[in-house]
Write a protein that holds these residues in place. Structure first.
Motif, short mmCIF file in Angstrom:
data_model
loop_
_atom_site.label_atom_id
_atom_site.label_comp_id
_atom_site.label_asym_id
_atom_site.label_seq_id
_atom_site.Cartn_x
_atom_site.Cartn_y
_atom_site.Cartn_z
N VAL A 58 0.89 -1.19 -0.05
CA VAL A 58 0.08 -0.08 -0.03
C VAL A 58 0.86 1.27 -0.11
N ALA A 59 0.51 2.27 -0.82
CA ALA A 59 1.46 3.52 -0.79
C ALA A 59 0.36 4.55 -1.24
N PRO A 60 0.83 5.97 -0.93
CA PRO A 60 0.12 7.00 -1.42
C PRO A 60 -0.32 6.98 -2.94
N GLU A 61 0.41 6.57 -3.76
CA GLU A 61 -0.06 6.36 -4.96
C GLU A 61 0.04 4.92 -5.37
N ALA A 62 -1.14 4.32 -5.94
CA ALA A 62 -1.27 2.82 -6.08
C ALA A 62 -0.01 2.26 -6.84
N PRO A 63 0.33 1.12 -5.95
CA PRO A 63 1.66 0.42 -6.63
C PRO A 63 1.06 -0.21 -8.20
N PRO A 64 2.15 -0.26 -8.78
CA PRO A 64 2.04 -1.09 -10.23
C PRO A 64 1.11 -2.08 -10.25
N ALA A 65 0.16 -2.46 -10.98
CA ALA A 65 -0.54 -3.65 -10.95
C ALA A 65 0.17 -4.65 -11.56
N GLY A 66 0.88 -5.67 -10.91
CA GLY A 66 1.68 -6.78 -11.77
C GLY A 66 0.58 -7.80 -12.38
N PRO A 67 1.38 -8.92 -12.98
CA PRO A 67 0.73 -10.07 -13.66
C PRO A 67 -0.25 -10.67 -12.74
N VAL A 68 -1.43 -11.35 -13.17
CA VAL A 68 -2.11 -11.96 -12.35
C VAL A 68 -1.63 -13.63 -12.44
N ASP A 69 -0.95 -14.08 -11.62
CA ASP A 69 -0.24 -15.14 -11.73
C ASP A 69 -1.14 -16.27 -11.04
N LEU A 70 -1.52 -17.15 -11.61
CA LEU A 70 -2.70 -18.23 -11.16
C LEU A 70 -1.87 -19.57 -11.04
N GLY A 71 -0.69 -19.51 -10.97
CA GLY A 71 -0.05 -20.80 -10.98
C GLY A 71 -0.26 -21.77 -12.18
N PRO A 72 -0.71 -22.92 -12.16
CA PRO A 72 -0.79 -23.74 -13.24
C PRO A 72 -2.26 -23.49 -14.06
N VAL A 73 -3.00 -22.46 -13.50
CA VAL A 73 -4.26 -22.23 -14.13
C VAL A 73 -4.09 -20.76 -14.77
N ASP A 74 -4.63 -20.63 -16.16
CA ASP A 74 -4.35 -19.68 -16.80
C ASP A 74 -5.67 -18.66 -16.60
#
Length: 309
Positions: A156-172
């Motif tokens: 959490v930060a005053p400005e939203a952190p960058p949204a990284g990839p949605v890593d769902l493991g073995p499920v795409d």
């Protein structure tokens, strides 16, 4: 944070390959719950709801996870914010309502007001604070994918952190149909239990067909440790756990379907209510022996990452 001994003991038993025998503290002690909040519940990503929950400018709703609370608010179609639900003055919740629509956020405790992007606009009774531009409610990373509102509680930060990839493991993520973005919510229901969240997680994750009234479930896509989407044909259901205390866990089921999908049959009885009643009896009968080894093999690696090396 040092892990409690009851969690460490689980790790030793899992790694030894023998029987896993938890103590009552694993389900009842606040230090265990605090460690889970800090190191497990905040793992990305949490699927909190469907995008139709924020259909108009000013729409907002609250999502709670243990002691942490997040306000999801739509400033505009391309400006949706996930704000930490805490006033900058004394940490009181800015948003007490479950949901609503407004042109600002207001803390009732001391009367401080915020714009929809979290900027402080009126610190009541503090006229000396003339430069308010640097005061804003901290934000979490969020994104909308396939119609689902996803939040990353790990930073959490005053400005939203960058949204990284949605890593769902073995499920795409592609397993979740993109058409879900154009679908509508057909029902939203919350259930409340006096169980530790671990019982509820194993119960729901191993019987996802319950969300479709006991019919088949084609697949589930898990988002972090506390939410998943169940899929069946052109229907979907988002399941999200809300652990509140060691012995109190709520969960919500948001059913989603395309506009031309047949309406679910209304048979009166709720199969989930009956399943909860039966599982509650099983918990009462064997509170320390109900979870299987697969659960602990999932649980321990997430917590062990928090141990100092």
């Amino acid at each position: 944070m040092e892990l409690p001994d009851s969690i460490k003991a689980i790790g030793e038993q899992v790694e030894a390959g023998g029987t896993v025998a938890p103590t009552a503290e694993l389900f009842e002690a606040y230090p265990v719950f605090a460690a889970e909040v800090a190191h497990l519940f905040t793992r990305p990503w949490l699927a909190v709801d469907h995008m139709s929950r924020l259909a108009a400018d000013g729409d907002y709703f609250r999502a709670d996870i243990g002691s942490r609370s997040v306000v999801l608010v739509r400033e505009a179609a391309d400006r949706i914010h996930a704000l930490r639900n805490a006033c900058l003055h004394a940490g009181y919740r800015v948003c007490e309502e479950e949901s609503g629509r407004s042109d600002h956020l207001f803390c009732q405790y001391h009367g401080w007001s915020y714009a929809l992007d979290g900027r402080l606009t009126d610190p009541l009774l503090r006229p000396e604070m003339t430069d308010r531009s640097r005061f804003r409610m901290p934000q979490y990373a969020m994104q909308i994918r396939h119609g689902l509102i996803l939040v990353d509680l790990s930073a959490v930060a005053p400005e939203a952190p960058p949204a990284g990839p949605v890593d769902l493991g073995p499920v795409d993520l592609g397993a979740v149909p993109e058409a879900l973005a154009e679908a509508g919510v057909t029902s939203r229901k919350r259930y409340s239990t006096t169980w530790n969240w671990k019982y509820l997680r194993q119960f729901l994750w191993t019987a996802p067909e319950l969300v479709f009234a006991g019919d088949d479930c084609d697949e589930i896509v898990e988002f972090g440790p506390l939410s998943f989407v169940a899929l069946r044909g052109d229907q979907a259901a988002l399941v999200r756990l809300t652990p509140r205390f060691p012995g109190h866990t709520d969960f919500e089921i948001v059913r989603i379907a395309s506009a031309d999908a047949p309406a679910p049959a209304a048979n009166g009885a709720d199969p989930i209510e009956e399943a909860l009643r039966q599982h509650g009896a099983a918990i009462a009968a064997a509170p320390l022996g109900l979870l299987d080894r697969r659960f602990y093999e999932w649980y321990w690696p997430h917590l062990s990452a928090a141990q100092p090396q």
